[in-house]
Motif scaffolding. Structure first.
Motif, mmCIF file in Angstrom:
data_model
loop_
_atom_site.group_PDB
_atom_site.id
_atom_site.type_symbol
_atom_site.label_atom_id
_atom_site.label_comp_id
_atom_site.label_asym_id
_atom_site.label_seq_id
_atom_site.Cartn_x
_atom_site.Cartn_y
_atom_site.Cartn_z
ATOM 1 N N ALA A 74 -2.222 25.579 44.354
ATOM 2 C CA ALA A 74 -2.489 26.893 44.958
ATOM 3 C C ALA A 74 -3.404 26.752 46.166
ATOM 4 O O ALA A 74 -3.212 27.426 47.190
ATOM 5 C CB ALA A 74 -3.103 27.825 43.922
ATOM 6 N N HIS A 75 -4.397 25.864 46.068
ATOM 7 C CA HIS A 75 -5.301 25.649 47.208
ATOM 8 C C HIS A 75 -4.543 25.052 48.387
ATOM 9 O O HIS A 75 -4.762 25.451 49.545
ATOM 10 C CB HIS A 75 -6.446 24.722 46.798
ATOM 11 C CG HIS A 75 -7.420 24.469 47.912
ATOM 12 N ND1 HIS A 75 -8.511 25.292 48.145
ATOM 13 C CD2 HIS A 75 -7.456 23.502 48.876
ATOM 14 C CE1 HIS A 75 -9.175 24.838 49.196
ATOM 15 N NE2 HIS A 75 -8.556 23.757 49.652
ATOM 16 N N ARG A 76 -3.664 24.116 48.108
ATOM 17 C CA ARG A 76 -2.899 23.497 49.195
ATOM 18 C C ARG A 76 -1.981 24.512 49.878
ATOM 19 O O ARG A 76 -1.793 24.467 51.100
ATOM 20 C CB ARG A 76 -2.100 22.316 48.659
ATOM 21 C CG ARG A 76 -2.993 21.122 48.331
ATOM 22 C CD ARG A 76 -2.237 20.011 47.667
ATOM 23 N NE ARG A 76 -3.064 18.823 47.555
ATOM 24 C CZ ARG A 76 -2.806 17.791 46.771
ATOM 25 N NH1 ARG A 76 -1.724 17.815 46.006
ATOM 26 N NH2 ARG A 76 -3.606 16.751 46.729
ATOM 27 N N GLN A 77 -1.416 25.428 49.092
ATOM 28 C CA GLN A 77 -0.597 26.476 49.687
ATOM 29 C C GLN A 77 -1.444 27.397 50.565
ATOM 30 O O GLN A 77 -1.011 27.818 51.649
ATOM 31 C CB GLN A 77 0.102 27.282 48.590
ATOM 32 C CG GLN A 77 1.162 26.503 47.823
ATOM 33 C CD GLN A 77 2.245 25.947 48.721
ATOM 34 O OE1 GLN A 77 2.768 26.657 49.592
ATOM 35 N NE2 GLN A 77 2.585 24.680 48.520
ATOM 36 N N GLU B 213 -5.292 30.308 54.999
ATOM 37 C CA GLU B 213 -6.211 31.171 54.257
ATOM 38 C C GLU B 213 -7.522 30.476 53.926
ATOM 39 O O GLU B 213 -8.473 31.114 53.485
ATOM 40 C CB GLU B 213 -5.531 31.648 52.971
ATOM 41 C CG GLU B 213 -4.290 32.490 53.234
ATOM 42 C CD GLU B 213 -3.495 32.779 51.966
ATOM 43 O OE1 GLU B 213 -2.505 33.536 52.060
ATOM 44 O OE2 GLU B 213 -3.859 32.259 50.891
ATOM 45 N N THR B 214 -7.580 29.156 54.132
ATOM 46 C CA THR B 214 -8.800 28.392 53.945
ATOM 47 C C THR B 214 -8.787 27.218 54.915
ATOM 48 O O THR B 214 -7.719 26.748 55.325
ATOM 49 C CB THR B 214 -8.925 27.859 52.499
ATOM 50 O OG1 THR B 214 -10.128 27.083 52.380
ATOM 51 C CG2 THR B 214 -7.742 26.982 52.132
ATOM 52 N N LYS B 215 -9.986 26.765 55.284
ATOM 53 C CA LYS B 215 -10.100 25.601 56.158
ATOM 54 C C LYS B 215 -10.558 24.366 55.377
ATOM 55 O O LYS B 215 -10.687 23.289 55.952
ATOM 56 C CB LYS B 215 -11.081 25.901 57.297
ATOM 57 C CG LYS B 215 -10.603 27.004 58.238
ATOM 58 C CD LYS B 215 -11.588 27.221 59.368
ATOM 59 C CE LYS B 215 -11.086 28.300 60.323
ATOM 60 N NZ LYS B 215 -12.036 28.533 61.454
ATOM 61 N N GLN B 216 -10.795 24.545 54.089
ATOM 62 C CA GLN B 216 -11.246 23.442 53.239
ATOM 63 C C GLN B 216 -10.045 22.564 52.882
ATOM 64 O O GLN B 216 -9.166 22.959 52.124
ATOM 65 C CB GLN B 216 -11.891 24.005 51.969
ATOM 66 C CG GLN B 216 -12.174 22.991 50.875
ATOM 67 C CD GLN B 216 -13.217 21.959 51.252
ATOM 68 O OE1 GLN B 216 -12.891 20.954 51.879
ATOM 69 N NE2 GLN B 216 -14.460 22.229 50.877
ATOM 70 N N GLU B 217 -10.008 21.353 53.450
ATOM 71 C CA GLU B 217 -8.856 20.482 53.210
ATOM 72 C C GLU B 217 -8.879 19.852 51.826
ATOM 73 O O GLU B 217 -7.833 19.637 51.221
ATOM 74 C CB GLU B 217 -8.796 19.393 54.286
ATOM 75 C CG GLU B 217 -8.486 19.932 55.673
ATOM 76 C CD GLU B 217 -8.267 18.815 56.678
ATOM 77 O OE1 GLU B 217 -8.345 17.625 56.263
ATOM 78 O OE2 GLU B 217 -8.021 19.118 57.854
ATOM 79 N N ASP B 218 -10.056 19.531 51.328
ATOM 80 C CA ASP B 218 -10.184 18.877 50.022
ATOM 81 C C ASP B 218 -10.165 19.940 48.927
ATOM 82 O O ASP B 218 -11.054 20.790 48.870
ATOM 83 C CB ASP B 218 -11.481 18.080 49.965
ATOM 84 C CG ASP B 218 -11.609 17.269 48.677
ATOM 85 O OD1 ASP B 218 -10.730 17.380 47.803
ATOM 86 O OD2 ASP B 218 -12.606 16.525 48.543
ATOM 87 N N PRO B 219 -9.175 19.919 48.029
ATOM 88 C CA PRO B 219 -9.110 20.961 47.006
ATOM 89 C C PRO B 219 -10.101 20.778 45.864
ATOM 90 O O PRO B 219 -10.350 21.733 45.117
ATOM 91 C CB PRO B 219 -7.672 20.845 46.482
ATOM 92 C CG PRO B 219 -7.320 19.410 46.693
ATOM 93 C CD PRO B 219 -8.016 18.997 47.961
ATOM 94 N N ILE B 220 -10.667 19.581 45.714
ATOM 95 C CA ILE B 220 -11.501 19.310 44.540
ATOM 96 C C ILE B 220 -12.759 20.177 44.491
ATOM 97 O O ILE B 220 -13.054 20.791 43.446
ATOM 98 C CB ILE B 220 -11.861 17.815 44.453
ATOM 99 C CG1 ILE B 220 -10.593 16.977 44.264
ATOM 100 C CG2 ILE B 220 -12.831 17.560 43.302
ATOM 101 C CD1 ILE B 220 -9.820 17.307 42.999
ATOM 102 N N PRO B 221 -13.565 20.284 45.555
ATOM 103 C CA PRO B 221 -14.784 21.112 45.458
ATOM 104 C C PRO B 221 -14.513 22.568 45.074
ATOM 105 O O PRO B 221 -15.170 23.092 44.156
ATOM 106 C CB PRO B 221 -15.414 20.977 46.845
ATOM 107 C CG PRO B 221 -14.926 19.655 47.348
ATOM 108 C CD PRO B 221 -13.523 19.542 46.845
ATOM 109 N N PRO B 222 -13.575 23.266 45.726
ATOM 110 C CA PRO B 222 -13.358 24.663 45.312
ATOM 111 C C PRO B 222 -12.777 24.786 43.903
ATOM 112 O O PRO B 222 -13.112 25.739 43.180
ATOM 113 C CB PRO B 222 -12.380 25.205 46.365
ATOM 114 C CG PRO B 222 -11.765 24.011 46.998
ATOM 115 C CD PRO B 222 -12.796 22.948 46.939
#
Length: 395
Positions: free
Chosen positions: A118-121, A127-136
């Motif tokens: 979902a974060h990658r989508q 909708e987000t600029k955070q490339e690394d999904p692990i922290p969120p």
């Protein structure tokens, strides 16, 4: 005994002792020690919670606890049926924390992969600029629960293996306390797995944040109870229903009964009643619906004891149901699954048509149903653990 009555007991050890006193459990020194260890962990968690609340900045920074506030969790391993899950469930019920989660580890990792996808989508959509999904993802998981209890911690999937070290490092940095049961010691997780050397940092991280306990109880209490009971019951009457329920209570051993589901090739197969490694269906649930070998295999990957209620006498007009039942029994037999069945007749009287392929094949089914009641089969049944369904993900 109604387990609701146990709510009056404030500690795992007192709850355990109450079950022993009521005759629901045999007293076991290893289980006693683990119950007491869980009570120490409850004390540590409660102390941390109070310390966090007493700090004016605690509310602001509670998700990233300072190093000195880290509470070491527990990783309990041992053979099947020794009481690991039972005692962990008592801990989860009693630990005085609102943000806590108890999950089967396979389900937890499926949730993690869904959150990552979902974060990658969201990243692709801007909708987000955070490339690394692990922290969120770690933020969201820690916000939901800072005490995590996992049943059947196992790693068989390379996608899980590659993500675990980074994910749990982030969770531990946010003050998450981990409690897990497993059938293997941490050093044997993902043994012989692909690129295992990349997984080993997680093992070191895990052992830093949990105390590892081997629950070496005397016997498999769950199977000991269940193996004293008949596993094929007929005819279908009130006494058979009573005995099925008695065996079900012995197999689930007071665990919470829930509905579950498994995904098979994009479809959802519902498990009407499930607890720990035990699932219960009617014949209609399994054989009157368009299910096949893949569905039955997916079920036994998660559940190693299967209850099947109300198997009818079958004939030519019900040949499709008979065919599914033949496939089902073949899979259960081949995987040494522990099965408890109620049926309208004995195995050799369940299919009454005299012609057709199913009539010939059902002879094998009847033979296997008789063998599945034997001491040799029951001695082997339940030794093999459910394995995780393989998933593919680009982690």
């Amino acid at each position: 005994m109604s387990h609701d009555n146990l709510k009056v007991f404030p500690s795992v050890r007192e709850r355990y002792d109450a079950l022993v006193h009521a005759g629901d459990l045999d007293d076991d020194p290893s289980q006693q020690r683990l119950a007491s260890r869980f009570d120490r962990l409850i004390h540590d968690v409660a102390t941390k919670r109070l310390a966090t609340k007493s700090s004016a900045l605690g509310w602001l920074f509670s998700r990233k606890a300072p190093r000195h506030e880290i509470v070491k969790g527990l990783y309990i391993h041992g053979e099947v049926g020794r009481g690991k899950t039972m005692l962990m469930d008592m801990f989860h019920q009693l630990v005085p924390v609102k943000r806590k989660r108890r999950a089967h580890f396979i389900d937890f990792m499926a949730d993690v992969h869904e959150r990552i996808n979902a974060h990658r989508q969201a990243l692709k959509k801007g909708e987000t600029k955070q490339e690394d999904p692990i922290p969120p993802v770690a933020d969201a998981l820690a916000e939901q629960a800072w005490v995590l209890c996992f049943d059947e911690f196992t790693v068989t999937d390379i996608a899980d293996a590659m993500i675990l070290s980074r994910l749990f490092r982030a969770l531990f940095e946010r003050g998450v306390v981990l409690v897990a049961t497993s059938n293997v010691a941490p050093d044997n997780l993902y043994r012989d797995g692909l690129n295992r050397q990349l997984f080993l940092p997680f093992v070191d991280l895990l052992k830093t944040h949990v105390d590892v306990i081997n629950l070496d109880a005397r016997t498999d209490y769950r199977l000991e109870k269940l193996n004293r009971m008949p596993v094929f019951l007929s005819p279908l009457d009130d006494e058979t229903n009573r005995l099925m329920d008695e065996a079900w209570h012995a197999a689930t051993d007071g665990a919470t009964i829930t509905q579950d589901s498994v995904k098979v090739k994009g479809r959802t197969v519902v498990i009407p009643h499930a607890a720990r490694h035990v699932a219960r269906f009617t014949f209609a649930d399994l054989c009157s619906k368009p299910l096949g070998a893949a569905d039955y295999t997916a079920i036994i990957k998660r559940y190693q004891t299967i209850f099947i209620d109300a198997v009818p006498v079958l004939d030519q007009p019900r040949r499709n149901e008979a065919k599914r039942f033949i496939i089902l029994i073949d899979i259960l037999y081949d995987h040494h699954v522990h099965v408890v069945i109620s049926a309208a007749a004995s195995p050799d009287q369940l299919y009454v048509a005299k012609s057709g392929t199913e009539a010939f094949e059902f002879d094998r089914t009847a033979s296997r149903l008789f063998e599945m009641q034997s001491e040799d089969y029951l001695a082997e049944a339940g030794k093999l653990e459910p394995v995780a369904e393989a998933r593919s993900a680009g982690i």
